[in-house]
Design a protein around this motif. Sequence first.
Motif, PDB file in Angstrom:
ATOM      1  N   THR A  28       2.333   0.077   4.921  1.00 51.88           N
ATOM      2  CA  THR A  28       3.431  -0.886   4.932  1.00 51.88           C
ATOM      3  C   THR A  28       4.197  -0.834   3.613  1.00 51.88           C
ATOM      4  O   THR A  28       5.434  -0.811   3.596  1.00 51.88           O
ATOM      5  N   LYS A  29       3.483  -0.776   2.512  1.00 54.19           N
ATOM      6  CA  LYS A  29       4.103  -0.685   1.190  1.00 54.19           C
ATOM      7  C   LYS A  29       4.963   0.571   1.094  1.00 54.19           C
ATOM      8  O   LYS A  29       6.124   0.515   0.678  1.00 54.19           O
ATOM      9  N   GLU A  30       4.417   1.709   1.502  1.00 56.61           N
ATOM     10  CA  GLU A  30       5.157   2.974   1.457  1.00 56.61           C
ATOM     11  C   GLU A  30       6.405   2.913   2.345  1.00 56.61           C
ATOM     12  O   GLU A  30       7.483   3.363   1.955  1.00 56.61           O
ATOM     13  N   TYR A  31       6.251   2.364   3.547  1.00 59.21           N
ATOM     14  CA  TYR A  31       7.376   2.254   4.471  1.00 59.21           C
ATOM     15  C   TYR A  31       8.499   1.411   3.870  1.00 59.21           C
ATOM     16  O   TYR A  31       9.670   1.801   3.896  1.00 59.21           O
ATOM     17  N   LEU A  32       8.155   0.249   3.322  1.00 65.49           N
ATOM     18  CA  LEU A  32       9.167  -0.631   2.749  1.00 65.49           C
ATOM     19  C   LEU A  32       9.868   0.019   1.557  1.00 65.49           C
ATOM     20  O   LEU A  32      11.093  -0.063   1.425  1.00 65.49           O
ATOM     21  N   GLU A  33       9.094   0.680   0.705  1.00 64.75           N
ATOM     22  CA  GLU A  33       9.695   1.349  -0.450  1.00 64.75           C
ATOM     23  C   GLU A  33      10.671   2.433   0.001  1.00 64.75           C
ATOM     24  O   GLU A  33      11.792   2.516  -0.507  1.00 64.75           O
ATOM     25  N   GLN A  34      10.264   3.249   0.956  1.00 65.88           N
ATOM     26  CA  GLN A  34      11.128   4.319   1.448  1.00 65.88           C
ATOM     27  C   GLN A  34      12.370   3.760   2.133  1.00 65.88           C
ATOM     28  O   GLN A  34      13.474   4.249   1.937  1.00 65.88           O
ATOM     29  N   ARG A  35      12.184   2.735   2.926  1.00 66.63           N
ATOM     30  CA  ARG A  35      13.316   2.139   3.650  1.00 66.63           C
ATOM     31  C   ARG A  35      14.326   1.545   2.683  1.00 66.63           C
ATOM     32  O   ARG A  35      15.526   1.740   2.815  1.00 66.63           O
ATOM     33  N   PHE A  36      13.837   0.813   1.688  1.00 70.25           N
ATOM     34  CA  PHE A  36      14.748   0.178   0.735  1.00 70.25           C
ATOM     35  C   PHE A  36      15.444   1.222  -0.136  1.00 70.25           C
ATOM     36  O   PHE A  36      16.619   1.086  -0.457  1.00 70.25           O
ATOM     37  N   PHE A  44      17.631  -3.912  -4.524  1.00 68.91           N
ATOM     38  CA  PHE A  44      16.302  -3.337  -4.752  1.00 68.91           C
ATOM     39  C   PHE A  44      16.358  -2.287  -5.851  1.00 68.91           C
ATOM     40  O   PHE A  44      15.557  -2.289  -6.777  1.00 68.91           O
ATOM     41  N   PHE A  51       7.368  -2.851  -4.852  1.00 69.84           N
ATOM     42  CA  PHE A  51       6.355  -3.569  -4.087  1.00 69.84           C
ATOM     43  C   PHE A  51       4.991  -3.372  -4.734  1.00 69.84           C
ATOM     44  O   PHE A  51       4.657  -2.282  -5.191  1.00 69.84           O
ATOM     45  N   LEU A  93       6.898  -8.572  -3.879  1.00 68.25           N
ATOM     46  CA  LEU A  93       8.063  -7.869  -4.389  1.00 68.25           C
ATOM     47  C   LEU A  93       8.160  -8.244  -5.865  1.00 68.25           C
ATOM     48  O   LEU A  93       8.327  -9.416  -6.202  1.00 68.25           O
TER      49      LEU A  93
END
Length: 97
Positions: A28-36, A44, A51, A93
Amino acid sequence: MQNINQHQPKNKYSKLDDLNIDLAMNKTKEYLEQRFLKEGISNFIDGNYYFEIEKHIEISFMINNIKSTKIRAEFDTTFLNNKIKPDGWSPFLEKTR
C-alpha cells in the motif's frame, strides 16, 4: 497488570496473518508513493511529503493532532506516555524537515 504478550502471535495462523498484514501495508505504501509521484501531485512533491508506516501510535501524538484542529481542548493526560500498537501498522503522511 500489563499483558506483555498481548501482541505475540497466538498460533501459526496468527503469525501468517501478521506477515500478510506487513506485506499488505508495504505494498500500500509503495502504491501510494508511486501514484502520487507518477501523477505529479504538486502538494506531495513540492511539499516534500512521504509515507511512513509505524508499528505504534503515541497517545501524545494523537492528542497533539486533535488539539491542532481546535475542535477539542481538554484531554485526560493520565496515559500521555503510553502507545497504541494496532494489529496492523499505521500509515502516516509525513513532511521532510
